[in-house]
Motif scaffolding. Structure first.
Motif, short mmCIF file in Angstrom:
data_model
loop_
_atom_site.label_atom_id
_atom_site.label_comp_id
_atom_site.label_asym_id
_atom_site.label_seq_id
_atom_site.Cartn_x
_atom_site.Cartn_y
_atom_site.Cartn_z
N ASN A 109 -3.78 85.10 -76.61
CA ASN A 109 -2.83 83.91 -76.59
C ASN A 109 -2.28 83.92 -74.87
OD1 ASN A 109 0.01 83.03 -77.88
ND2 ASN A 109 0.65 84.92 -77.00
N HIS A 110 -2.86 84.66 -74.10
CA HIS A 110 -1.96 84.55 -73.18
C HIS A 110 -2.46 83.04 -72.62
CE1 HIS A 110 -6.62 85.19 -72.81
NE2 HIS A 110 -6.83 85.16 -71.54
N ALA A 111 -1.95 82.89 -71.37
CA ALA A 111 -1.99 81.47 -70.46
C ALA A 111 -1.93 81.66 -69.89
CB ALA A 111 -1.84 80.95 -71.26
N ARG A 112 -1.72 81.53 -68.01
CA ARG A 112 -1.42 81.35 -66.78
C ARG A 112 -0.89 79.48 -66.69
NH1 ARG A 112 -1.45 82.78 -61.08
NH2 ARG A 112 -0.86 80.95 -59.46
N SER A 113 0.57 78.93 -66.31
CA SER A 113 0.64 78.40 -66.44
C SER A 113 1.34 78.00 -65.61
CB SER A 113 1.29 77.77 -66.97
OG SER A 113 2.52 78.87 -67.59
N GLY A 114 1.46 76.67 -64.76
CA GLY A 114 2.09 77.02 -63.42
C GLY A 114 1.23 77.27 -62.36
N GLY A 115 2.38 76.75 -61.09
CA GLY A 115 1.00 76.41 -60.18
C GLY A 115 -0.17 75.48 -60.05
N ASP A 116 0.43 74.40 -60.83
CA ASP A 116 -0.38 73.30 -61.30
C ASP A 116 -0.11 72.28 -60.52
OD1 ASP A 116 -3.34 72.16 -62.37
OD2 ASP A 116 -2.41 73.40 -64.51
N GLY A 117 -1.34 71.15 -60.61
CA GLY A 117 -0.89 70.23 -59.96
C GLY A 117 -1.83 69.27 -59.99
N PRO A 118 -1.71 67.55 -60.18
CA PRO A 118 -2.55 66.50 -60.32
C PRO A 118 -4.01 65.77 -59.07
CG PRO A 118 -0.48 65.41 -58.86
CD PRO A 118 -0.60 67.19 -59.18
N VAL A 119 -4.93 65.21 -59.93
CA VAL A 119 -5.40 65.09 -58.41
C VAL A 119 -5.08 64.79 -57.34
CG1 VAL A 119 -7.63 63.62 -57.75
CG2 VAL A 119 -7.85 64.63 -60.49
N GLY A 120 -5.92 65.55 -56.30
CA GLY A 120 -4.24 64.85 -55.10
C GLY A 120 -4.33 66.34 -53.83
#
Length: 272
Positions: A109-120
């Motif tokens: 169930n674990h997940a890393r979320s945040g620190g993400d973004g779109p292409v570019g």
């Protein structure tokens, strides 16, 4: 679960990412505790501390799960672990086996979320960080789980994906890619582990209010649910509890969307 509140009695479940009472992991752990399973729960508090919703009281989380146990003999143990560590999966599984002797059920169930973004805006570090936790750690946990499994009935693996195959997630490319890999590998894992008596399924819980949704986001998404409400943590937890029970023994190799009829392209009710 067959009407038997102790249908998982004598079985051991490893559930990762159980750190908040509003989370899906807590809901799953509560369901399996109520079915009689012994539990080993992992968490990584620093991740929650970096998120807008913040960290929960881990003592309260664990006591909440223990409060759902139906037998005095049931045990609930826990371990703080950062699954970005390449050795973490083996260490976790070894800890569970040392505590209980065997693991019957694995719920990643674990997940890393945040620190993400779109292409570019993507960087190699961003992509690697999501891959390491969401994908690599899950696959290494499955591998370590399968290695200790002795072929007894009830072997179960449940992975978590994110519905990226049903609609775009343009602002979360690293996250969506890491979760898409789990959906894509489900059938191959299920095929290989079938000979060991292990089923493998992947669940997409859809948009679930686990404490991260703002009033604005809720107002935007609510009209897209024909059943008239947002998803709640216990919604996917009920499905997962069924999948790991004896009644779910004929289900394997599936990616299951449990989204309450969520329609990503349905316009809000206020629009014409």
């Amino acid at each position: 679960m067959g009407g038997d509140e102790r249908s998982l009695r004598g079985r051991v479940a490893l559930i990762t990412g159980v750190s908040r009472r509003q989370g899906i992991g807590f809901a799953v752990a509560s369901r399996l505790a109520a079915a009689g399973a012994d539990l080993f729960l992992t968490h990584h508090r620093p991740h929650d501390e970096d998120q807008p919703w913040g960290a929960d009281d881990l003592t309260a989380v664990l006591e909440g799960v223990r409060g759902r146990c139906v037998d005095e003999q049931q045990q609930v143990r826990e371990l703080a672990v950062d699954l970005v560590d390449p050795d973490a999966a083996d260490r976790v599984v070894s800890s569970v086996v040392a505590a209980f002797g065997h693991i019957d059920i694995l719920v990643c169930n674990h997940a890393r979320s945040g620190g993400d973004g779109p292409v570019g805006s993507l960087t190699a570090e961003m992509l690697d960080a999501h891959w390491a936790v969401n994908t690599r750690a899950s696959l290494l946990l499955v591998q370590a789980f399968a290695a200790q499994h002795d072929g007894r009935a009830g072997g179960r693996v449940v992975l978590m994906t994110s519905g990226q195959g049903l609609g775009p997630m343009p602002g979360e490319i690293a996250y969506a890619a890491s979760k898409a890999a789990l959906a894509g590998i489900t059938l191959s894992l299920a095929d290989q582990l079938a000979d060991a008596g292990i089923t493998v399924n992947t669940v997409n819980p859809g948009p679930v209010d686990t404490g991260y949704m703002t009033p604005e986001l809720t107002a935007q998404l609510a009209p897209m649910f024909p059943l008239g409400r947002m998803g709640e943590p216990d919604d996917p937890a009920r499905l997962i509890a069924w999948l790991v029970s004896d009644e779910g023994r004929w289900m394997t190799g599936q990616v299951i969307n449990t989204e309450g009829g969520f329609a990503r392209w349905r316009p809000p009710a206020t629009r014409e």
